[in-house]
Design a protein around this motif. Structure first.
Motif, PDB file in Angstrom:
ATOM      1  N   ILE A   1       0.914  -1.333  -0.158  1.00  0.00           N
ATOM      2  CA  ILE A   1      -0.079   0.132  -0.117  1.00  0.00           C
ATOM      3  C   ILE A   1       0.969   1.163   0.220  1.00  0.00           C
TER       4      ILE A   1
ATOM      5  N   THR B   1       1.272   5.026   0.770  1.00  0.00           N
ATOM      6  CA  THR B   1       0.724   5.999   1.816  1.00  0.00           C
ATOM      7  C   THR B   1       1.153   7.367   1.331  1.00  0.00           C
TER       8      THR B   1
ATOM      9  N   HIS C   1      -2.765  13.082  -4.718  1.00  0.00           N
ATOM     10  CA  HIS C   1      -3.789  13.469  -4.170  1.00  0.00           C
ATOM     11  C   HIS C   1      -4.675  14.736  -4.326  1.00  0.00           C
TER      12      HIS C   1
ATOM     13  N   ASP D   1      -9.457   9.163   3.120  1.00  0.00           N
ATOM     14  CA  ASP D   1      -8.339   8.199   3.625  1.00  0.00           C
ATOM     15  C   ASP D   1      -8.154   7.282   3.193  1.00  0.00           C
ATOM     16  N   GLN D   2      -8.533   6.927   1.858  1.00  0.00           N
ATOM     17  CA  GLN D   2      -8.018   5.965   0.833  1.00  0.00           C
ATOM     18  C   GLN D   2      -8.640   6.205  -0.708  1.00  0.00           C
ATOM     19  N   ASP D   3      -7.723   5.490  -1.394  1.00  0.00           N
ATOM     20  CA  ASP D   3      -7.928   5.778  -2.811  1.00  0.00           C
ATOM     21  C   ASP D   3      -7.363   4.475  -3.533  1.00  0.00           C
TER      22      ASP D   3
ATOM     23  N   ASN E   1      -4.001  -0.124  -3.972  1.00  0.00           N
ATOM     24  CA  ASN E   1      -4.218   0.506  -2.727  1.00  0.00           C
ATOM     25  C   ASN E   1      -3.429   1.786  -2.778  1.00  0.00           C
TER      26      ASN E   1
ATOM     27  N   ASN F   1      -3.101   4.640   0.645  1.00  0.00           N
ATOM     28  CA  ASN F   1      -3.694   5.266   1.803  1.00  0.00           C
ATOM     29  C   ASN F   1      -3.322   6.692   1.794  1.00  0.00           C
TER      30      ASN F   1
END
Length: 160
Positions: free
Chosen positions: A19, A21, A87, A93-95, A115, A117
């Protein structure tokens, strides 16, 4: 009815994912630490990723050019750290995004999800304290101002 196939079923590439972030409103690089296709005897440029679903709250880019559904990039692009996610600064809080990966031997993995975060902007706070005039009085106060993060905020006087 007779069905013929030229080459039989091909082995799918192996896919390793972690993931990514990113901080709200910022960018992150999708490197091979986060996304890597592999297969015995194949090299990075032998794998092609095709975007089949875009992120809902950001942009995917290849060498600073926006990617759209149907656009492609290679494992080599990932290895060169040329694929990024930016972003859109929304309160999420997620995409993530959907992709297919195909290798030069026609091994295929479809509808994979990557994923992402999204963490809140760093929070800065300031407090103004007015002490109680006398024991057992109730005229003391604390005023707090918070900037950043994602509301609703939660406050605590005892750290709990």
């Amino acid at each position: 009815m007779e069905v013929c196939s030229g080459g039989g079923i091909k082995d799918s590439p192996e896919l390793s994912q972690d993931i990514l972030t990113v901080v709200q409103g910022n960018s992150g690089t999708i490197s091979n630490m986060y996304l890597q296709a592999s297969k015995t005897d194949l090299v990075a440029e032998d794998f092609t990723y095709t975007i089949v679903g875009l992120p809902q709250n950001g942009l995917l880019k290849l060498n600073d050019t926006d990617l759209n559904v149907g656009d492609q990039f290679s494992q080599q692009d990932i290895d060169n750290e040329s694929v990024t996610y930016t972003h859109d600064n929304s309160n999420t809080d997620q995409d993530g995004f959907y992709f297919d990966v195909l290798d030069i031997e026609n091994g295929w993995l479809g509808a994979q999800f990557f994923n992402i975060n999204v963490v809140a902007l760093p929070v800065a706070s300031a407090a103004l304290v007015s002490n109680i005039d006398c024991h057992n009085n109730d005229n003391g106060s604390i005023e707090a101002e918070v900037v950043g993060g994602i509301p609703p905020y939660q406050y605590s006087l005892d750290g709990m």
